[in-house]
Design a protein around this motif. Sequence first.
Motif, PDB file in Angstrom:
ATOM      1  N   LYS A  88       1.702 -14.170  -8.884  1.00 11.44           N
ATOM      2  CA  LYS A  88       0.501 -14.568  -9.622  1.00 11.44           C
ATOM      3  C   LYS A  88      -0.240 -15.658  -8.853  1.00 11.44           C
ATOM      4  N   GLY A  89      -1.544 -15.480  -8.706  1.00 14.76           N
ATOM      5  CA  GLY A  89      -2.357 -16.429  -7.961  1.00 14.76           C
ATOM      6  C   GLY A  89      -2.393 -16.177  -6.464  1.00 14.76           C
ATOM      7  N   HIS A  90      -1.736 -15.122  -6.008  1.00 14.43           N
ATOM      8  CA  HIS A  90      -1.671 -14.839  -4.570  1.00 14.43           C
ATOM      9  C   HIS A  90      -2.501 -13.635  -4.138  1.00 14.43           C
ATOM     10  N   PHE A  91      -3.166 -12.965  -5.094  1.00 15.72           N
ATOM     11  CA  PHE A  91      -3.941 -11.782  -4.737  1.00 15.72           C
ATOM     12  C   PHE A  91      -5.236 -12.183  -4.046  1.00 15.72           C
ATOM     13  N   VAL A  92      -5.528 -11.511  -2.926  1.00 12.41           N
ATOM     14  CA  VAL A  92      -6.714 -11.810  -2.124  1.00 12.41           C
ATOM     15  C   VAL A  92      -7.717 -10.663  -2.226  1.00 12.41           C
ATOM     16  N   THR A  93      -7.273  -9.436  -2.016  1.00 10.02           N
ATOM     17  CA  THR A  93      -8.157  -8.276  -2.068  1.00 10.02           C
ATOM     18  C   THR A  93      -7.451  -7.084  -2.695  1.00 10.02           C
ATOM     19  N   ARG A  94      -8.286  -6.146  -3.175  1.00 11.13           N
ATOM     20  CA  ARG A  94      -7.799  -4.849  -3.644  1.00 11.13           C
ATOM     21  C   ARG A  94      -8.719  -3.804  -3.026  1.00 11.13           C
ATOM     22  N   HIS A  95      -8.125  -2.750  -2.477  1.00 16.37           N
ATOM     23  CA  HIS A  95      -8.890  -1.692  -1.830  1.00 16.37           C
ATOM     24  C   HIS A  95      -8.604  -0.352  -2.508  1.00 16.37           C
ATOM     25  N   LEU A  96      -9.653   0.419  -2.662  1.00 19.59           N
ATOM     26  CA  LEU A  96      -9.490   1.759  -3.185  1.00 19.59           C
ATOM     27  C   LEU A  96      -8.763   2.626  -2.162  1.00 19.59           C
ATOM     28  N   PRO A  97      -8.046   3.629  -2.633  1.00 15.94           N
ATOM     29  CA  PRO A  97      -7.443   4.550  -1.661  1.00 15.94           C
ATOM     30  C   PRO A  97      -8.544   5.288  -0.918  1.00 15.94           C
ATOM     31  N   LEU A  98      -8.234   5.723   0.289  1.00 16.07           N
ATOM     32  CA  LEU A  98      -9.204   6.501   1.043  1.00 16.07           C
ATOM     33  C   LEU A  98      -9.460   7.823   0.343  1.00 16.07           C
ATOM     34  N   PRO A  99     -10.704   8.311   0.366  1.00 18.19           N
ATOM     35  CA  PRO A  99     -10.991   9.595  -0.272  1.00 18.19           C
ATOM     36  C   PRO A  99     -10.395  10.742   0.546  1.00 18.19           C
ATOM     37  N   GLN A 145       0.810  -1.201   0.000  1.00 20.33           N
ATOM     38  CA  GLN A 145       0.000   0.000   0.000  1.00 20.33           C
ATOM     39  C   GLN A 145       0.853   1.265   0.000  1.00 20.33           C
ATOM     40  N   ALA A 146       0.230   2.339  -0.460  1.00 22.98           N
ATOM     41  CA  ALA A 146       0.832   3.666  -0.427  1.00 22.98           C
ATOM     42  C   ALA A 146      -0.296   4.684  -0.405  1.00 22.98           C
ATOM     43  N   ALA A 147      -0.041   5.827   0.165  1.00 27.89           N
ATOM     44  CA  ALA A 147      -1.051   6.886   0.251  1.00 27.89           C
ATOM     45  C   ALA A 147      -1.543   7.246  -1.146  1.00 27.89           C
ATOM     46  N   GLY A 148      -2.876   7.303  -1.291  1.00 27.62           N
ATOM     47  CA  GLY A 148      -3.476   7.717  -2.545  1.00 27.62           C
ATOM     48  C   GLY A 148      -3.461   6.682  -3.652  1.00 27.62           C
ATOM     49  N   LYS A 149      -3.064   5.446  -3.331  1.00 20.17           N
ATOM     50  CA  LYS A 149      -2.987   4.383  -4.343  1.00 20.17           C
ATOM     51  C   LYS A 149      -3.825   3.174  -3.938  1.00 20.17           C
ATOM     52  N   LEU A 150      -4.116   2.323  -4.918  1.00 18.62           N
ATOM     53  CA  LEU A 150      -4.762   1.055  -4.632  1.00 18.62           C
ATOM     54  C   LEU A 150      -3.896   0.249  -3.668  1.00 18.62           C
ATOM     55  N   CYS A 151      -4.549  -0.464  -2.774  1.00 17.75           N
ATOM     56  CA  CYS A 151      -3.871  -1.316  -1.798  1.00 17.75           C
ATOM     57  C   CYS A 151      -4.227  -2.765  -2.114  1.00 17.75           C
ATOM     58  N   TYR A 152      -3.260  -3.646  -1.984  1.00 16.93           N
ATOM     59  CA  TYR A 152      -3.475  -5.065  -2.283  1.00 16.93           C
ATOM     60  C   TYR A 152      -3.088  -5.915  -1.080  1.00 16.93           C
ATOM     61  N   THR A 153      -3.874  -6.963  -0.855  1.00 17.73           N
ATOM     62  CA  THR A 153      -3.522  -7.990   0.114  1.00 17.73           C
ATOM     63  C   THR A 153      -3.233  -9.257  -0.681  1.00 17.73           C
ATOM     64  N   LEU A 154      -2.122  -9.891  -0.361  1.00 17.22           N
ATOM     65  CA  LEU A 154      -1.720 -11.131  -1.017  1.00 17.22           C
ATOM     66  C   LEU A 154      -1.499 -12.184   0.048  1.00 17.22           C
ATOM     67  N   GLY A 155      -1.758 -13.440  -0.283  1.00 13.22           N
ATOM     68  CA  GLY A 155      -1.600 -14.509   0.688  1.00 13.22           C
ATOM     69  C   GLY A 155      -1.195 -15.820   0.052  1.00 13.22           C
ATOM     70  N   GLU A 156      -1.102 -16.820   0.915  1.00 10.08           N
ATOM     71  CA  GLU A 156      -0.716 -18.186   0.547  1.00 10.08           C
ATOM     72  C   GLU A 156       0.703 -18.266   0.000  1.00 10.08           C
ATOM     73  N   PHE A 157       1.602 -17.521   0.604  1.00  5.65           N
ATOM     74  CA  PHE A 157       3.012 -17.596   0.225  1.00  5.65           C
ATOM     75  C   PHE A 157       3.741 -18.620   1.074  1.00  5.65           C
ATOM     76  N   GLU A 158       4.732 -19.240   0.490  1.00  5.02           N
ATOM     77  CA  GLU A 158       5.699 -20.020   1.254  1.00  5.02           C
ATOM     78  C   GLU A 158       6.778 -19.050   1.704  1.00  5.02           C
TER      79      GLU A 158
END
Length: 124
Positions: free
Chosen positions: A110-121, A63-76
Amino acid sequence: MTTWITICETCKREGWDANGMEQTDGEALATLVEAAATGLSRVKTRRMSCLMGCTRACNVSIQAAGKLCYTLGEFEPSAESASGIVSYAISHAGSETGQVPYRDWPQAVKGHFVTRHLPLPDDQ
């Protein structure tokens, strides 16, 4: 602008307790991600106790201020995973919106993306 990689340090993959590991899978991944990001000016790391994605351990957010935020999971907890996470974060930092074209994604994410969040207004 800084892109932050937040790594869940309490993540435990299935069978963790049976393997007699001295650290959690999340701690191991965090150490590898931190090492892969050493010296980068636009990408920073931090650890957090639980990102609440336990069934998808190991988890990170990018994540970064003013940008899309991503959560990724299921990593070794591996050097390959850490390298892919950091490479994606570098691309995220270089993107105006935080969106990175699929063709530019490292194979390791690839295959690890769980969610994407809009930046806060803005509060205006």
